[in-house]
Design a protein around this motif. Structure first.
Motif, PDB file in Angstrom:
ATOM      1  N   LYS A 239      27.413  29.706  62.281  1.00 26.39           N
ATOM      2  CA  LYS A 239      27.536  28.321  62.732  1.00 26.39           C
ATOM      3  C   LYS A 239      27.073  27.315  61.684  1.00 26.39           C
ATOM      4  CE  LYS A 239      26.756  29.653  67.564  1.00 26.39           C
ATOM      5  NZ  LYS A 239      25.882  29.477  68.763  1.00 26.39           N
ATOM      6  N   LEU A 240      26.564  27.801  60.571  1.00 25.23           N
ATOM      7  CA  LEU A 240      26.004  26.898  59.567  1.00 25.23           C
ATOM      8  C   LEU A 240      27.078  26.010  58.939  1.00 25.23           C
ATOM      9  CD1 LEU A 240      23.204  27.521  57.049  1.00 25.23           C
ATOM     10  CD2 LEU A 240      25.352  26.569  56.195  1.00 25.23           C
ATOM     11  N   VAL A 241      26.766  24.731  58.836  1.00 22.26           N
ATOM     12  CA  VAL A 241      27.632  23.740  58.188  1.00 22.26           C
ATOM     13  C   VAL A 241      26.824  23.092  57.072  1.00 22.26           C
ATOM     14  CG1 VAL A 241      28.870  21.569  58.459  1.00 22.26           C
ATOM     15  CG2 VAL A 241      28.970  23.292  60.284  1.00 22.26           C
ATOM     16  N   PRO A 242      27.153  23.369  55.815  1.00 26.20           N
ATOM     17  CA  PRO A 242      26.381  22.763  54.731  1.00 26.20           C
ATOM     18  C   PRO A 242      26.432  21.234  54.746  1.00 26.20           C
ATOM     19  CG  PRO A 242      27.632  24.632  53.926  1.00 26.20           C
ATOM     20  CD  PRO A 242      28.110  24.382  55.318  1.00 26.20           C
ATOM     21  N   PHE A 243      27.642  20.678  54.917  1.00 26.84           N
ATOM     22  CA  PHE A 243      27.809  19.219  54.862  1.00 26.84           C
ATOM     23  C   PHE A 243      28.749  18.792  55.982  1.00 26.84           C
ATOM     24  CE2 PHE A 243      30.034  15.457  52.792  1.00 26.84           C
ATOM     25  CZ  PHE A 243      28.975  14.581  52.947  1.00 26.84           C
ATOM     26  N   SER A 244      28.279  17.891  56.807  1.00 24.89           N
ATOM     27  CA  SER A 244      29.092  17.439  57.932  1.00 24.89           C
ATOM     28  C   SER A 244      29.559  16.002  57.721  1.00 24.89           C
ATOM     29  CB  SER A 244      28.290  17.525  59.237  1.00 24.89           C
ATOM     30  OG  SER A 244      29.107  17.193  60.350  1.00 24.89           O
ATOM     31  N   THR A 245      30.705  15.731  58.287  1.00 29.76           N
ATOM     32  CA  THR A 245      31.235  14.369  58.272  1.00 29.76           C
ATOM     33  C   THR A 245      32.088  14.208  59.522  1.00 29.76           C
ATOM     34  OG1 THR A 245      32.343  12.686  56.914  1.00 29.76           O
ATOM     35  CG2 THR A 245      33.330  14.885  56.957  1.00 29.76           C
ATOM     36  N   SER A 246      32.784  13.060  59.630  1.00 27.82           N
ATOM     37  CA  SER A 246      33.634  12.828  60.795  1.00 27.82           C
ATOM     38  C   SER A 246      35.026  12.431  60.339  1.00 27.82           C
ATOM     39  CB  SER A 246      33.042  11.721  61.677  1.00 27.82           C
ATOM     40  OG  SER A 246      33.328  10.446  61.129  1.00 27.82           O
ATOM     41  N   TYR A 247      35.888  12.143  61.320  1.00 19.17           N
ATOM     42  CA  TYR A 247      37.241  11.681  60.998  1.00 19.17           C
ATOM     43  C   TYR A 247      37.199  10.394  60.173  1.00 19.17           C
ATOM     44  CZ  TYR A 247      36.786   7.730  64.112  1.00 19.17           C
ATOM     45  OH  TYR A 247      36.368   6.552  64.663  1.00 19.17           O
ATOM     46  N   ASP A 248      36.100   9.635  60.272  1.00 25.51           N
ATOM     47  CA  ASP A 248      35.988   8.353  59.575  1.00 25.51           C
ATOM     48  C   ASP A 248      35.354   8.563  58.204  1.00 25.51           C
ATOM     49  OD1 ASP A 248      35.878   5.707  58.901  1.00 25.51           O
ATOM     50  OD2 ASP A 248      34.616   5.075  60.583  1.00 25.51           O
ATOM     51  N   ILE A 249      36.076   9.256  57.348  1.00 24.24           N
ATOM     52  CA  ILE A 249      35.579   9.612  56.019  1.00 24.24           C
ATOM     53  C   ILE A 249      35.178   8.380  55.217  1.00 24.24           C
ATOM     54  CG2 ILE A 249      36.271  10.549  53.769  1.00 24.24           C
ATOM     55  CD1 ILE A 249      35.830  12.762  55.647  1.00 24.24           C
TER      56      ILE A 249
ATOM     57  N   VAL B 295      23.345  22.016  60.812  1.00 25.08           N
ATOM     58  CA  VAL B 295      23.873  21.210  59.708  1.00 25.08           C
ATOM     59  C   VAL B 295      22.798  20.976  58.649  1.00 25.08           C
ATOM     60  CG1 VAL B 295      24.802  18.944  59.078  1.00 25.08           C
ATOM     61  CG2 VAL B 295      25.564  20.083  61.181  1.00 25.08           C
ATOM     62  N   GLY B 296      23.196  21.099  57.372  1.00 25.20           N
ATOM     63  CA  GLY B 296      22.249  20.927  56.278  1.00 25.20           C
ATOM     64  C   GLY B 296      22.201  19.533  55.696  1.00 25.20           C
ATOM     65  N   ALA B 297      23.328  18.801  55.731  1.00 30.31           N
ATOM     66  CA  ALA B 297      23.363  17.465  55.135  1.00 30.31           C
ATOM     67  C   ALA B 297      24.499  16.663  55.737  1.00 30.31           C
ATOM     68  CB  ALA B 297      23.530  17.566  53.620  1.00 30.31           C
ATOM     69  N   PHE B 298      24.329  15.359  55.734  1.00 36.04           N
ATOM     70  CA  PHE B 298      25.402  14.445  56.145  1.00 36.04           C
ATOM     71  C   PHE B 298      25.050  13.037  55.700  1.00 36.04           C
ATOM     72  CE2 PHE B 298      22.405  14.286  59.635  1.00 36.04           C
ATOM     73  CZ  PHE B 298      22.440  12.986  60.119  1.00 36.04           C
ATOM     74  N   GLN B 299      26.046  12.185  55.638  1.00 34.18           N
ATOM     75  CA  GLN B 299      25.845  10.762  55.370  1.00 34.18           C
ATOM     76  C   GLN B 299      26.169   9.998  56.649  1.00 34.18           C
ATOM     77  OE1 GLN B 299      27.471   9.101  51.591  1.00 34.18           O
ATOM     78  NE2 GLN B 299      28.072  11.203  51.125  1.00 34.18           N
ATOM     79  N   HIS B 300      25.383   8.980  56.924  1.00 31.35           N
ATOM     80  CA  HIS B 300      25.622   8.192  58.133  1.00 31.35           C
ATOM     81  C   HIS B 300      24.877   6.863  58.013  1.00 31.35           C
ATOM     82  CE1 HIS B 300      27.068   7.610  62.147  1.00 31.35           C
ATOM     83  NE2 HIS B 300      27.313   8.905  62.351  1.00 31.35           N
ATOM     84  N   ASN B 301      24.944   6.058  59.079  1.00 34.90           N
ATOM     85  CA  ASN B 301      24.181   4.811  59.123  1.00 34.90           C
ATOM     86  C   ASN B 301      22.730   5.092  58.729  1.00 34.90           C
ATOM     87  OD1 ASN B 301      26.509   3.639  60.074  1.00 34.90           O
ATOM     88  ND2 ASN B 301      25.845   3.588  62.194  1.00 34.90           N
ATOM     89  N   TRP B 302      22.138   4.157  58.024  1.00 33.69           N
ATOM     90  CA  TRP B 302      20.848   4.413  57.364  1.00 33.69           C
ATOM     91  C   TRP B 302      19.746   4.886  58.309  1.00 33.69           C
ATOM     92  CZ3 TRP B 302      16.002   2.171  57.948  1.00 33.69           C
ATOM     93  CH2 TRP B 302      15.925   1.107  58.846  1.00 33.69           C
ATOM     94  N   ASP B 303      19.844   4.520  59.572  1.00 35.91           N
ATOM     95  CA  ASP B 303      18.782   4.857  60.528  1.00 35.91           C
ATOM     96  C   ASP B 303      19.243   5.879  61.573  1.00 35.91           C
ATOM     97  OD1 ASP B 303      20.617   3.238  61.809  1.00 35.91           O
ATOM     98  OD2 ASP B 303      19.126   1.915  62.721  1.00 35.91           O
ATOM     99  N   TYR B 304      20.343   6.566  61.295  1.00 30.33           N
ATOM    100  CA  TYR B 304      20.992   7.362  62.339  1.00 30.33           C
ATOM    101  C   TYR B 304      20.104   8.464  62.896  1.00 30.33           C
ATOM    102  CZ  TYR B 304      24.951   9.145  64.980  1.00 30.33           C
ATOM    103  OH  TYR B 304      25.790   9.511  66.003  1.00 30.33           O
TER     104      TYR B 304
END
Length: 576
Positions: A249-259, A334-343
């Motif tokens: 189930k490990l996901v190194p880097f996650s994102t969404s449809y809104d790349i 999940v190991g990493a992701f980018q999102h809103n600064w305070d997410y």
């Protein structure tokens, strides 16, 4: 009567707009037979005249005595429904009651809130406008939506009214200032279709990584793009060590449809640090930077990561508002992701970090990192402009525009902003010895469904508390159950080497009206399909979807922006 007439006009005009564009996400009915549509079209001129005359009827200052109407007025105000599990009723809670009580006492205005789903707000406000049932005060992040209805005669031009009643709106003018009040003022016609809320905070995107995973693998936090990639590889190669029986189930880097939003820091790092104001503006209709020259190469790197098994393979399958990714992150996969600064700090006990700590262990947490450098070696990020936030506008079905302006003035009072953001001491916040306000977990009707209660402070987005010094002191304590040091670190990283966009006011770009939803959808298709394509097919996939985007209106917008730039700024590449 006015609402019925306007509804007929807008429905007719929307039908024409849809026919001209070829597609629409507005939600307007495009299936009516021609025999039904013709009478409405035949009366467009008459209806438009009647609507304009009705909207132009001025209210005079003598209606107010000490800021109050002699007779009680009624207005409706849009409020986002975020569908928060366990949240408060967005239309009825301690904050709505505070506003209702204050508006009645100060202005003799009764306020009713009308909820609109946050994640489909553009479609829903489109439908309400077309039906003549929109709230008196509407809120949207989409200026093309405002422009579309303004051109149909469905939005009030506020230019004369905000000047006429300036003395009655000291808090609104004092908080927004001329910059935000007149941000959208047409330089030729002087029309003001919307007021722009003010951002008290300019942070956007931060990259988060699992500190406990770094520690378990003996890795330092990444400081470059290559180090970030190496970290993802290490996560993938050590799935058994990190997750044991859940290794699959490990996901190194996650994102969404809104790349374009979620990978913003990576995309920005590929941009020319010396990009001109002209180039940025001409290619800047979409804030996801899809047509900026360097974006394709940034997405090529994401495509490489995807094909190497370093990204969540199903990211494109889940749309706005879906919780699948959040659930996966909170579960610890999940190991990493980018999102809103305070997410990772949002929602108190249900925040990402609070869930990790509770479900996995004391050391499980996401920490902010800065690792995407541009060619100058800087960690540049496009910030929000301090001006230009949510667009506040009044449909022409609004029979009480002065009462509506007084509402915006009321919620712009410093003490009102403070209460809406901080609530009651001991219930939603406590005051520290330093004087800083620390937000604490609330229950029941005191729960804030949005960070800093921005759904009620629609003229103010971000920590303010009615006082900037107090806000600066308190920002690290603004999240219940969060580590103030981590919040402060994310705040600093989010603004490091930040770039604030400029307001290029060249009036209406006609090509932008009516195509916002369509182009946003096509933009996501460009990003998503290019990321998941086979590496050998990346260029053809990107080019094909980009061609569709440009032919659907993107190129027309860029062409008109180039023409307007030349008209107002000549051969200049940079604004003064």
């Amino acid at each position: 009567m006015k609402k019925k007439v306007l509804s007929m006009f807008l429905a007719s005009a929307m039908a024409l707009s849809v026919a001209a564009c070829g597609s629409s996400n507005s939600g307007a009915d495009t299936t009516a037979p021609a025999s039904d549509a013709a009478p409405a079209q035949d009366t467009q001129a008459e209806t438009a005249t009647e609507t304009t005359e009705a909207a132009a009827e001025p209210e005079v200052a003598s209606e107010l005595t000490d800021g109050k109407f002699a007779e009680t007025r009624q207005i409706t105000v849009e409020i986002y429904d975020r569908g928060n599990d366990g949240g408060s009723d967005p239309e009825n809670n301690i904050y709505t009651e505070f506003i209702k009580k204050g508006m009645l006492e100060e202005h003799n205005v009764e306020v009713t809130f009308k909820k609109v789903p946050r994640w489909t707000e553009v479609d829903d406000i489109n439908n309400l406008l077309a039906a003549g049932e929109a709230p008196d005060i509407c809120v949207t992040y989409s200026y093309p939506t405002v422009l579309t209805y303004a051109q149909m005669g469905g939005v009030i031009d506020l230019s004369e009214m905000i000047e006429t009643y300036k003395a009655d709106l000291p808090n609104l003018w004092g908080w927004l200032g001329e910059t935000n009040m007149l941000w959208d003022k047409d330089p030729k016609t002087g029309e003001v279709w919307a007021l722009e809320g003010k951002r008290a905070e300019q942070q956007r995107i931060v990259t988060f990584v699992r500190q406990d995973w770094l520690d378990k693998l003996g890795l330092a936090a990444p400081t470059t793009t290559q180090e970030f990639e190496d970290m993802l590889v290490a996560f993938k190669d050590n799935a058994d060590t990190l997750l044991g029986k859940d290794a699959s189930k490990l996901v190194p880097f996650s994102t969404s449809y809104d790349i374009g939003w979620r990978a913003s820091n990576l995309i920005t790092s590929f941009m020319d640090p010396k990009i001109s104001d002209k180039e940025y503006y001409i290619n800047g209709f979409d804030d996801r930077m899809v047509t900026q020259a360097s974006t394709k190469e940034a997405v090529r790197l994401l495509n490489k990561w995807y094909n190497a098994g370093l990204m969540w393979k199903d990211f494109a399958l889940y749309g706005s508002g879906d919780t699948t990714e959040d659930d996966m992150i909170k579960a610890g996969y999940v190991g990493a992701f980018q999102h809103n600064w305070d997410y990772v700090f949002r929602n108190g006990e249900d925040s990402i970090n609070a869930n990790l700590k509770r479900n996995i262990g004391e050391d499980a947490k996401f920490v902010p990192v800065d690792c995407f450098q541009n060619s100058d070696g800087k960690y540049s990020k496009w910030l929000y402009s301090s001006a230009g936030d949510r667009k506040l506008f009044f449909p022409t079905t609004n029979d009480e525009p002065l009462a509506s302006l007084l509402y915006l003035d009321y919620i712009s009072q410093p003490d009102v902003i403070k209460y809406l953001q901080a609530g009651d001491e001991g219930v939603t916040h406590q005051v520290l010895d330093s004087g800083a306000i620390q937000i604490i977990a609330a229950t029941g009707d005191a729960i804030q469904n949005s960070g800093k209660n921005i759904d009620y402070t629609i003229t103010c987005n971000g920590t303010y508390f009615g006082d900037q010094k107090l806000a600066d002191l308190s920002i690290a304590y603004g999240y219940a159950e969060a580590d103030p040091e981590l919040v402060s670190a994310a705040d600093k990283i989010s603004k490091a080497d930040g770039i604030e966009p400029k307001n290029v006011n060249v009036g209406v770009i006609e090509a932008e009206a009516g195509v916002g939803d369509t182009l946003s959808s096509k933009r996501d298709q460009i990003f998503d399909n290019a990321v998941v394509a086979a590496e050998a097919d990346f260029d053809s996939t990107w080019d094909s979807y980009m061609s569709d985007y440009l032919s659907a209106g993107g190129q027309a917008i860029m062409d008109e922006r180039a023409e307007k730039w030349a008209e107002y700024f000549g051969d200049a590449d940079m604004l003064p």
